[in-house]
Design an enzyme around this catalytic site. Structure first.
Site, PDB file in Angstrom:
ATOM      1  N   LYS A 247      -2.492  28.594  -3.872  1.00 47.20           N
ATOM      2  CA  LYS A 247      -2.245  27.135  -3.137  1.00 47.20           C
ATOM      3  C   LYS A 247      -1.616  27.352  -1.873  1.00 47.20           C
ATOM      4  O   LYS A 247      -1.998  26.529  -0.939  1.00 47.20           O
ATOM      5  CB  LYS A 247      -1.572  26.121  -4.085  1.00 47.20           C
TER       6      LYS A 247
ATOM      7  N   ARG B  25     -29.826  42.203  -4.636  1.00 40.65           N
ATOM      8  CA  ARG B  25     -30.504  41.947  -3.236  1.00 40.65           C
ATOM      9  C   ARG B  25     -30.809  40.659  -3.393  1.00 40.65           C
ATOM     10  O   ARG B  25     -30.948  39.998  -2.422  1.00 40.65           O
ATOM     11  CB  ARG B  25     -31.343  43.107  -3.143  1.00 40.65           C
TER      12      ARG B  25
ATOM     13  N   HIS C 147     -42.171  40.782 -18.258  1.00 40.38           N
ATOM     14  CA  HIS C 147     -41.639  39.551 -17.838  1.00 40.38           C
ATOM     15  C   HIS C 147     -40.977  38.892 -18.967  1.00 40.38           C
ATOM     16  O   HIS C 147     -41.464  37.827 -19.239  1.00 40.38           O
ATOM     17  CB  HIS C 147     -42.966  38.756 -17.455  1.00 40.38           C
TER      18      HIS C 147
ATOM     19  N   ARG D 253     -37.185  28.422 -37.792  1.00 43.82           N
ATOM     20  CA  ARG D 253     -38.118  28.535 -36.682  1.00 43.82           C
ATOM     21  C   ARG D 253     -37.502  29.161 -35.835  1.00 43.82           C
ATOM     22  O   ARG D 253     -36.221  29.610 -35.489  1.00 43.82           O
ATOM     23  CB  ARG D 253     -38.287  27.010 -36.160  1.00 43.82           C
TER      24      ARG D 253
END
Length: 530
Positions: free
Chosen positions: A141, A219, A282, A526
């Site tokens: 601070k 990058r 991907h 699921r």
């Protein structure tokens, strides 16, 4: 002296990590900077023959309560928080015998490391630092006058600045150090609060703090116009964050994302039971297989979609050996990740200078509890990791025909992979290998058709006339809302189906399966992955 420079005459040092401490303290002392310190830090400095005052001499109070109280005193915090050249502050310092502290060096009790060692509750509590964060925040601070160092990596930067500025720090440095200081205490408090939440079984605390340490500035992100960084969290989970990169170019944002997906997928396979390989593109599997060896598993995985595998990520659940390495390097691969790699495999891969090789030291536990996060506009979605494993599920046969033992093995394999395919997900499997994968479609029937087409194309690439889907089994990550997706799988040649169940039209789907002669089991779990 320029107005933004502050000469350092007095420094307080209190560190848990003593890496580089003696060299740093000696360099400060050689600049005639008075050193004040606490406990083990003071002893280490004094034992090295460097002049140092005990903080108890400054405060007039000894350390007490097992060291819990030592720096929580006005003569410490006043020295850190006093605004130089403020007449009222200067008067208060003079009246109470408070001397300024111009440089604070603190790294905190090793709370994160203590938790990582599975220490007891009491040990974890005792490794929560109180005085350290209080001093750090006060000094940060008051960065207009005080420099605060929380990272041993910044010792050299501080010494370099003192050398250039004739024993002073500049405002730019103090601002940078203050930003890091607040980030460090925020990450520290996040680790503590999340540990507490887990200890009391609170899944959705009113305040959720997330903290990380920069592992690498990248990058760019997914695209060149996006900035990105890779941060490590306190969670100890084997993977990209624990990996040593043995060779190759620096990992990109997409590399890290895809490699994590690959390693989490292959970790579903117990290395004591089978060798397994996952090829990812991907963030979606384009081929996964198990075999008697890594080479066999790789060849079976590659056969599923050899076109998509080009430029993909290869993950292995066992130590990479030379036999597997020879096969993998035959096509362009971005990253190989494995728990370990033998010397011959490392030497073979070294010939491909751009191929990254990562060794992690172990596999992530697919059953472990942890959190996953996703940002939305103005918020975070936080959930528990999908740690449901098909081996732990109670499978329910709902058709007239029961799966054969061979079909059942492949059904479980297929449901393992479905967990790691973007929804809507359809996965065809035959003989312990994926043969067709449909991912990320808006319609489940479209995923079924794409997966069947992939299986037919893979067979053509292998010089076969019949689709790989003939005689396969098929898995769906969620229920079939209509019978059309199931019928598409039957038309492709699948003989058995595994799916969660739970649709309003389950009876209609079961009837269609019976009419097609399919065996079908429901898992009750699921595996959506959006």
């Amino acid at each position: 002296m320029p107005r933004d420079l502050r000469r350092v005459t007095r420094a307080l040092i209190s560190v848990s990590d003593k890496t580089g401490l003696i060299e740093f303290a000696r360099a400060l002392s050689q600049r005639n900077i008075e050193l004040i310190s606490t406990g083990g830090t003071r002893k280490a400095i004094a034992d090295a023959g460097i002049p140092v005052r005990d903080v108890a001499d400054v405060t007039g109070f000894p350390e007490m309560m097992d060291g819990r109280v030592k720096t929580l005193h006005p003569k410490v915090h006043g020295g850190l928080l006093a605004i130089r050249e403020n007449p009222e502050h200067e008067a208060a310092m003079l009246a109470h015998g408070i001397a300024p502290i111009d440089l604070l060096i603190v790294n905190l009790y090793p709370f994160e490391a203590t938790v990582a060692k599975n220490a007891s509750y009491d040990d974890c509590i005792e490794n929560i630092d109180i005085g350290g964060p209080a001093m750090i925040r006060g000094a940060a601070k008051n960065h207009n006058d005080v420099a605060v160092v929380v990272d041993v990596a910044d010792y050299a930067l501080v010494l370099d600045t003192l050398a250039k500025q004739d024993g002073a720090t500049d405002l730019e440095l103090r601002k940078r150090l203050a930003q890091k200081a607040y980030a460090r205490t925020a990450a520290y408090d996040a680790a503590i609060s999340n540990w507490f939440a887990a200890e009391i079984g609170e899944d959705t605390p009113d305040y959720r703090a997330i903290g990380g340490v920069l592992a690498e500035k990248m990058r760019y992100g997914e695209n060149p116009h996006q900035s990105a960084g890779f941060y490590r969290t306190p969670e100890k989970r084997f993977g990209v964050s624990t990996a040593r990169q043995l060779q190759g170019k620096t990992l990109s944002y997409n590399n890290v994302n895809d490699t994590d997906a690959a390693f989490e997928c292959v970790a579903e396979f117990d290395p004591a039971r089978t060798a397994a390989v996952a090829i990812i593109k991907h963030a979606n599997p384009c081929g996964v297989a198990e075999g008697a060896s890594l080479r066999e598993a790789y060849e079976k995985a590659l056969r599923c979609d050899p076109v998509s595998a080009f430029g993909g990520i290869v993950a292995l659940n066992r130590k990479l050996d030379a036999e597997a390495a020879r096969e993998i390097v035959k096509i362009f691969t971005e990253v190989i990740i494995a728990p370990e790699a033998d010397d011959e495999a490392i030497a073979l891969i070294a010939a491909k200078k751009n191929l990254r090789l990562l060794v992690t030291g172990g596999l992530p536990d697919p059953r472990a509890k942890s959190l996953t996060l996703r940002t939305v506009s103005g918020g975070l979605l936080v959930q528990g990791r999908d740690n449901a494993v098909v081996d732990d599920m109670e499978l329910r046969v709902v058709t007239k025909r029961t799966p054969t033992p061979g079909e059942l093995v492949d059904l479980k394999f297929a449901f393992r992979i479905c967990k790691h395919v973007k929804s809507n997900a359809i996965v065809y499997v035959k003989d312990g290998a994926t043969v067709g994968i449909g991912a990320g479609q808006m319609s489940r029937v479209d995923s079924s058709r794409i997966a069947a087409w992939k299986a037919a194309e893979a067979a053509k690439a292998a010089g076969l006339s019949a689709s790989f889907a003939k005689g396969s089994v098929v898995a769906s990550d969620a229920f079939f809302p209509f019978a059309d997706g199931l019928l598409a799988a039957a038309e492709a040649g699948a003989t058995a189906v595994i799916q969660p169940g739970g649709s309003m039209r389950d009876d209609e789907v079961i009837k269609a399966a019976d009419e097609a002669g399919l065996a079908m089991v429901m898992t009750g779990h699921r595996h959506f992955r959006h």
